[in-house]
Design a protein around this motif. Structure first.
Motif, PDB file in Angstrom:
ATOM      1  N   LYS A  29     -15.846  81.331  59.399  1.00  0.00           N
ATOM      2  CA  LYS A  29     -15.407  81.606  58.067  1.00  0.00           C
ATOM      3  C   LYS A  29     -15.640  80.491  57.227  1.00  0.00           C
ATOM      4  O   LYS A  29     -15.272  79.199  57.743  1.00  0.00           O
ATOM      5  N   PRO A  30     -15.858  80.561  55.958  1.00  0.00           N
ATOM      6  CA  PRO A  30     -15.750  79.285  55.170  1.00  0.00           C
ATOM      7  C   PRO A  30     -14.569  78.704  54.788  1.00  0.00           C
ATOM      8  O   PRO A  30     -13.408  79.431  55.136  1.00  0.00           O
ATOM      9  N   SER A  31     -14.296  77.383  54.725  1.00  0.00           N
ATOM     10  CA  SER A  31     -13.173  76.703  54.117  1.00  0.00           C
ATOM     11  C   SER A  31     -12.203  77.537  53.215  1.00  0.00           C
ATOM     12  O   SER A  31     -11.052  77.524  53.028  1.00  0.00           O
ATOM     13  N   PHE A  32     -13.046  78.101  52.234  1.00  0.00           N
ATOM     14  CA  PHE A  32     -12.308  78.843  51.048  1.00  0.00           C
ATOM     15  C   PHE A  32     -11.776  80.179  51.580  1.00  0.00           C
ATOM     16  O   PHE A  32     -11.304  80.939  50.638  1.00  0.00           O
ATOM     17  N   TRP A  79     -12.415  89.496  41.300  1.00  0.00           N
ATOM     18  CA  TRP A  79     -12.163  89.398  42.813  1.00  0.00           C
ATOM     19  C   TRP A  79     -13.335  89.855  43.469  1.00  0.00           C
ATOM     20  O   TRP A  79     -13.734  89.096  44.589  1.00  0.00           O
ATOM     21  N   VAL A  80     -14.142  90.864  43.092  1.00  0.00           N
ATOM     22  CA  VAL A  80     -15.293  91.197  43.653  1.00  0.00           C
ATOM     23  C   VAL A  80     -16.304  90.126  43.644  1.00  0.00           C
ATOM     24  O   VAL A  80     -17.235  89.938  44.607  1.00  0.00           O
ATOM     25  N   SER A  81     -16.561  89.267  42.678  1.00  0.00           N
ATOM     26  CA  SER A  81     -17.492  88.024  42.583  1.00  0.00           C
ATOM     27  C   SER A  81     -16.941  87.284  43.557  1.00  0.00           C
ATOM     28  O   SER A  81     -18.007  86.644  44.242  1.00  0.00           O
ATOM     29  N   PHE A  82     -15.726  86.865  43.612  1.00  0.00           N
ATOM     30  CA  PHE A  82     -15.169  85.872  44.814  1.00  0.00           C
ATOM     31  C   PHE A  82     -15.608  86.609  46.291  1.00  0.00           C
ATOM     32  O   PHE A  82     -16.102  85.837  47.051  1.00  0.00           O
ATOM     33  N   ALA A  83     -15.415  87.915  46.211  1.00  0.00           N
ATOM     34  CA  ALA A  83     -15.752  88.470  47.530  1.00  0.00           C
ATOM     35  C   ALA A  83     -17.076  88.709  48.085  1.00  0.00           C
ATOM     36  O   ALA A  83     -17.549  88.413  49.111  1.00  0.00           O
ATOM     37  N   SER A  84     -18.079  88.629  47.138  1.00  0.00           N
ATOM     38  CA  SER A  84     -19.546  88.523  47.145  1.00  0.00           C
ATOM     39  C   SER A  84     -19.856  86.950  47.773  1.00  0.00           C
ATOM     40  O   SER A  84     -20.622  87.076  48.683  1.00  0.00           O
ATOM     41  N   ILE A  85     -19.135  86.103  47.234  1.00  0.00           N
ATOM     42  CA  ILE A  85     -19.404  84.824  47.581  1.00  0.00           C
ATOM     43  C   ILE A  85     -18.957  84.502  49.129  1.00  0.00           C
ATOM     44  O   ILE A  85     -19.747  84.071  49.838  1.00  0.00           O
ATOM     45  N   LEU A  86     -17.797  85.179  49.258  1.00  0.00           N
ATOM     46  CA  LEU A  86     -17.290  85.168  50.419  1.00  0.00           C
ATOM     47  C   LEU A  86     -17.903  85.720  51.702  1.00  0.00           C
ATOM     48  O   LEU A  86     -18.411  85.149  52.725  1.00  0.00           O
ATOM     49  N   ASN A  87     -18.319  86.807  51.279  1.00  0.00           N
ATOM     50  CA  ASN A  87     -19.315  87.792  52.245  1.00  0.00           C
ATOM     51  C   ASN A  87     -20.774  86.963  52.258  1.00  0.00           C
ATOM     52  O   ASN A  87     -21.099  86.822  53.317  1.00  0.00           O
ATOM     53  N   ALA A  88     -21.178  86.521  51.549  1.00  0.00           N
ATOM     54  CA  ALA A  88     -22.163  85.952  51.606  1.00  0.00           C
ATOM     55  C   ALA A  88     -22.282  84.491  52.639  1.00  0.00           C
ATOM     56  O   ALA A  88     -23.102  84.293  53.536  1.00  0.00           O
ATOM     57  N   ALA A  89     -21.025  83.743  52.279  1.00  0.00           N
ATOM     58  CA  ALA A  89     -20.843  82.548  53.306  1.00  0.00           C
ATOM     59  C   ALA A  89     -20.613  83.040  54.768  1.00  0.00           C
ATOM     60  O   ALA A  89     -21.250  82.353  55.555  1.00  0.00           O
ATOM     61  N   ILE A  90     -19.889  84.038  55.042  1.00  0.00           N
ATOM     62  CA  ILE A  90     -19.609  84.589  56.180  1.00  0.00           C
ATOM     63  C   ILE A  90     -20.973  84.936  56.798  1.00  0.00           C
ATOM     64  O   ILE A  90     -21.355  84.775  58.125  1.00  0.00           O
ATOM     65  N   TRP A  91     -21.608  85.795  56.068  1.00  0.00           N
ATOM     66  CA  TRP A  91     -23.325  86.141  56.505  1.00  0.00           C
ATOM     67  C   TRP A  91     -23.932  84.919  57.064  1.00  0.00           C
ATOM     68  O   TRP A  91     -24.547  84.731  58.042  1.00  0.00           O
TER      69      TRP A  91
END
Length: 155
Positions: A38-41, A140-152
């Motif tokens: 997972k990313p640092s954020f 929140w979904v914008s942040f979740a999208s970035i998080l999802n992309a980083a995890i992927w």
């Protein structure tokens, strides 16, 4: 009395959908999610439940405001789009956590984000406060999208 029951129903619908999708989330967190990169954020796991509960409650309040507005084509479209975004919201948790597919979830969250934006647009046309109450959701979904992309990307 009738308005109070409608308000409770409007709150219950998104909260119930959130509760059901929470099943997929808990299943995934307890299994594969804890072991992936997972990313640092990445926020701590405990933050997600109160954030999503708040967002689902705001959805319910907005739904009530729109539902109580005079009938119009904008109101009908707003209610349809609300249902679509809620369905996509529900599906994301299953794609990401239950089916362990960050890539497919990433594609789906783009459609979720677009449907939230459309919902905000239509809600604002019906009753501006109903749309403005959804701004934390799209953030929140914008942040979740970035998080999802980083995890992927990391996995």
């Amino acid at each position: 009395m009738k308005k109070a029951l409608i308000f409770i129903l409007c709150l219950a619908i998104p909260l119930a959908i959130g509760g059901l999708s929470g099943f997929a989330t808990v299943t995934g967190i307890d299994s594969w999610y804890s072991s992936i990169n997972k990313p640092s954020f990445n926020p701590p796991n405990w933050i997600f439940a109160p954030v999503w509960t708040t967002l689902y409650a705001l959805m319910g309040v907005s739904l009530f405001i729109v539902w109580q507005s005079p009938a119009s084509q904008f109101r009908t479209n707003a209610l349809i789009i609300f249902g679509i975004q809620l369905f996509l919201n529900f599906c994301w948790s299953f794609l990401f956590f239950y089916f362990e597919s960050p890539g497919l979830a990433l594609v789906e969250i783009v459609f979720l984000w677009a449907s939230i934006l459309m919902m905000i647009f239509y809600f604002i046309k019906v009753k501006p406060i109903a749309g403005y109450l959804q701004i934390p959701y799209i953030i929140w979904v914008s942040f979740a999208s970035i998080l999802n992309a980083a995890i992927w990307h990391l996995n």
